[in-house]
Every structure is written in C-alpha cells, then in structure tokens.
Design an enzyme around this catalytic site. Structure first.
Site, PDB file in Angstrom:
ATOM      1  N   GLU A  55       0.806  -1.217   0.000  1.00  0.00           N
ATOM      2  CA  GLU A  55       0.000   0.000   0.000  1.00  0.00           C
ATOM      3  C   GLU A  55       0.839   1.267   0.000  1.00  0.00           C
ATOM      4  O   GLU A  55       1.931   1.298   0.557  1.00  0.00           O
ATOM      5  CB  GLU A  55      -0.911  -0.008   1.236  1.00  0.00           C
ATOM      6  CG  GLU A  55      -1.957   1.076   1.242  1.00  0.00           C
ATOM      7  CD  GLU A  55      -3.154   0.679   2.095  1.00  0.00           C
ATOM      8  OE1 GLU A  55      -4.130   0.138   1.542  1.00  0.00           O
ATOM      9  OE2 GLU A  55      -3.082   0.879   3.325  1.00  0.00           O
ATOM     10  N   LYS A  57       0.514   4.898   1.495  1.00  0.00           N
ATOM     11  CA  LYS A  57      -0.297   5.625   2.470  1.00  0.00           C
ATOM     12  C   LYS A  57       0.580   6.642   3.183  1.00  0.00           C
ATOM     13  O   LYS A  57       1.555   6.282   3.826  1.00  0.00           O
ATOM     14  CB  LYS A  57      -0.889   4.602   3.455  1.00  0.00           C
ATOM     15  CG  LYS A  57      -1.655   5.196   4.601  1.00  0.00           C
ATOM     16  CD  LYS A  57      -2.617   4.198   5.253  1.00  0.00           C
ATOM     17  CE  LYS A  57      -1.961   3.049   5.980  1.00  0.00           C
ATOM     18  NZ  LYS A  57      -2.936   2.292   6.804  1.00  0.00           N
ATOM     19  N   LYS A 117      -7.966   2.467  -3.234  1.00  0.00           N
ATOM     20  CA  LYS A 117      -8.396   2.312  -1.841  1.00  0.00           C
ATOM     21  C   LYS A 117      -9.123   3.600  -1.475  1.00  0.00           C
ATOM     22  O   LYS A 117      -8.528   4.667  -1.399  1.00  0.00           O
ATOM     23  CB  LYS A 117      -7.154   2.102  -0.953  1.00  0.00           C
ATOM     24  CG  LYS A 117      -7.447   1.843   0.514  1.00  0.00           C
ATOM     25  CD  LYS A 117      -7.572   0.360   0.795  1.00  0.00           C
ATOM     26  CE  LYS A 117      -7.718   0.066   2.279  1.00  0.00           C
ATOM     27  NZ  LYS A 117      -6.448   0.057   3.016  1.00  0.00           N
ATOM     28  N   GLU A 166     -14.438  -5.536   1.771  1.00  0.00           N
ATOM     29  CA  GLU A 166     -13.817  -5.617   3.095  1.00  0.00           C
ATOM     30  C   GLU A 166     -14.862  -5.738   4.195  1.00  0.00           C
ATOM     31  O   GLU A 166     -15.830  -4.983   4.225  1.00  0.00           O
ATOM     32  CB  GLU A 166     -12.984  -4.346   3.313  1.00  0.00           C
ATOM     33  CG  GLU A 166     -12.398  -4.212   4.696  1.00  0.00           C
ATOM     34  CD  GLU A 166     -11.671  -2.883   4.865  1.00  0.00           C
ATOM     35  OE1 GLU A 166     -12.057  -2.101   5.749  1.00  0.00           O
ATOM     36  OE2 GLU A 166     -10.715  -2.624   4.097  1.00  0.00           O
ATOM     37  N   ASN A 187     -10.630  -7.104   7.547  1.00  0.00           N
ATOM     38  CA  ASN A 187      -9.796  -6.066   8.145  1.00  0.00           C
ATOM     39  C   ASN A 187      -9.541  -6.430   9.607  1.00  0.00           C
ATOM     40  O   ASN A 187     -10.482  -6.547  10.391  1.00  0.00           O
ATOM     41  CB  ASN A 187     -10.503  -4.708   8.044  1.00  0.00           C
ATOM     42  CG  ASN A 187      -9.565  -3.556   8.386  1.00  0.00           C
ATOM     43  OD1 ASN A 187      -8.589  -3.732   9.104  1.00  0.00           O
ATOM     44  ND2 ASN A 187      -9.868  -2.387   7.875  1.00  0.00           N
ATOM     45  N   GLU A 217      -6.230  -8.020   5.858  1.00  0.00           N
ATOM     46  CA  GLU A 217      -5.777  -6.629   5.787  1.00  0.00           C
ATOM     47  C   GLU A 217      -5.488  -6.048   7.168  1.00  0.00           C
ATOM     48  O   GLU A 217      -6.194  -6.349   8.119  1.00  0.00           O
ATOM     49  CB  GLU A 217      -6.871  -5.744   5.169  1.00  0.00           C
ATOM     50  CG  GLU A 217      -7.467  -6.237   3.870  1.00  0.00           C
ATOM     51  CD  GLU A 217      -8.682  -5.407   3.476  1.00  0.00           C
ATOM     52  OE1 GLU A 217      -8.780  -4.246   3.897  1.00  0.00           O
ATOM     53  OE2 GLU A 217      -9.538  -5.930   2.767  1.00  0.00           O
ATOM     54  N   SER A 218      -4.490  -5.200   7.241  1.00  0.00           N
ATOM     55  CA  SER A 218      -4.123  -4.439   8.455  1.00  0.00           C
ATOM     56  C   SER A 218      -3.336  -5.241   9.470  1.00  0.00           C
ATOM     57  O   SER A 218      -3.662  -6.389   9.767  1.00  0.00           O
ATOM     58  CB  SER A 218      -5.338  -3.876   9.197  1.00  0.00           C
ATOM     59  OG  SER A 218      -5.944  -2.868   8.469  1.00  0.00           O
TER      60      SER A 218
END
Length: 261
Positions: A55, A57, A117, A166, A187, A217-218
């Site tokens: 990603e 970010k 995203k 998600e 997530n 994710e995350s």
C-alpha cells in the site's frame, strides 16, 4: 457519538456531490485510461506464492504521519520491482493525504494491478477509478447496504474492474457474499478501538466460500503472521504501514518478499 468512519463517509458524500457537479461521468468516460485493458488483482493473487498487496499511504487517522517524503512514482516502481501482486493506492485526501493523481502517477510508472483504496459510496467513484487507471476497487461492507454492494460491485464488473470487499465481522460478511465480488478481505483493525488482531481473519476464514480470493488486511508485519494465515486459506495480504514507515518502501518490500519465499 460519531466514530471516525461516520465522519469520513459524511465528508465523502459532500466531496462526491461537488465533483459530480463539476466533472460529469461522460467526461470521465472519455479519459485516455478509461479504455485500457485491466490487469486482474484476483488472478495475480491466485497465481502467487507470496500474495502481497503493498500500500501507498502517507498518513491515517490512527497514525498521524506515516511517510510524507517519498514520491508515489518511486514507491510504485519499487513495489513493482519487488514483485508484489498489486499496489493499493489511497485516494482519500482529507484523512489519508492521497489523491486520484497518486493513482495516475502509480499507473504511469507500473504495469501491476492497482487497487483504488477509497471510501466508495457512489457509482461515480467507480467510473472515476477506471478513468484514472485502477484495476480493482475496494468496497467496505460497514458503510454500505447489501443493495449498494450489489449495485456497486456489478457496475465495477461491467467495467472489467476487480472487486475487493472488506468486512470486519460475521454479520458484514454474511450480508456481502455475492457473485459480483472477486476477493473478500477481512480487516484486522477494529474500527471502533483501532486495535489490531489477526484472530478475526482466522475466525471468518471458514465462512468465506473458496471461490473468492481471501485477503487479510491491516496489522500484518511479520512473515510468521502471513505463514500462519496461509494455513487458513488466505491468498492475499495487504501491507501498508510496515513498508511505508521506512525510508524506502520498495526496498523494504524486496527484503520482506525475499524472506517470505
């Protein structure tokens, strides 16, 4: 009390209304990128033994500044050279410091699949994603009804965009499962507390039908976490801060993927 997600969504409705009043959909459809052949992120994940979606970010509501120094152009080139399956580009300005320009610049410097995203609440944003070079879009179950998920995902598929949906819990997952999705992402961050745990990915893994690519994710920062999640059927791993918080995200991705192999 309004949580951060409610705030973001309220702002997003305003932002999309303003954009629609200035740039009609017909104009987006005339973009040079609108007719490009997309590159499937879901297929890339299915055929990969690492499954990394890296990603870009700059900042986030939970961690003020992550990295304001690197250029997206360099990050995209670095990620592609590292052999990631795809790149997630945050296009929200107010909360994440991103923009659609980031998507275009990532597209200009790479051929890998790009995921827009974004907090998508309107069909306009899907046409916008396609017009700016995206290959896939993110839909967030927490902010959409079942009917909205259906309409938005079907539009995306009609434009040859992959859909990553998600979820945060079982209820969101159950309302979301439909044929117009390609990937189901769990997530690991609790949006109310911001706490992160891969336990939720494991818990929901058995409830996701195998015809969808499973994405976690995350909060994935270790090789062990990925190997562990692979045993639960996950094929995709979204990694943002772990690479972005370093001086050279591309080089960090190279190192990480080398260890993973």
């Amino acid at each position: 009390m309004m949580n951060i997600l409610d705030k973001i969504v309220a702002d997003k409705h305003e932002e999309v209304a303003l954009k629609k009043s200035l740039i009609p959909i017909s104009q987006l459809e005339h973009s040079v990128l609108f007719n490009r052949n997309t590159n499937s992120l879901a297929d890339a994940l299915r055929n990969s033994n690492t499954g990394i979606i890296a990603e870009h970010k700059r900042r986030s509501p939970s961690k003020a500044v992550i990295n304001q120094k690197v250029s997206i152009y360099d990050v995209a080139q670095g990620y592609q050279a590292a052999g990631v399956c795809g790149m997630s580009v945050l296009t929200d300005g107010k909360y994440f410091g991103g923009s659609l320009d980031d998507l275009v610049l990532a597209r200009s410097s790479s051929t890998m699949p790009l995921l827009r995203k974004e907090f998508i609440i309107d069909e306009y944003q899907i046409v916008e994603a396609k017009a700016h070079g995206a290959d896939a879009i993110l839909l967030i179950a927490a902010i959409l009804t079942k009917d909205e998920i259906k309409a938005l995902s079907e539009l995306a598929k009609s434009l040859a965009l992959d859909v990553l949906l998600e979820v945060h819990n079982q209820e969101e997952l159950e309302k979301s499962i439909m044929p117009s999705l390609d990937m189901l992402g769990v997530n690991n961050r609790n949006l109310k507390t911001f706490e992160v745990s891969t336990a939720i990915s494991k818990e929901l893994s058995t409830l996701i039908p195998n015809n969808f690519v499973k994405v976690s994710e995350s909060g994935i920062s270790s090789i062990e976490a990925i190997k562990d999640l692979k045993s639960y059927g996950y094929k995709g791993f979204l990694i943002g801060e772990n690479f972005m918080k370093t001086e050279n995200p591309g080089a960090s991705a190279v190192e990480f993927i080398k260890q993973l192999k």
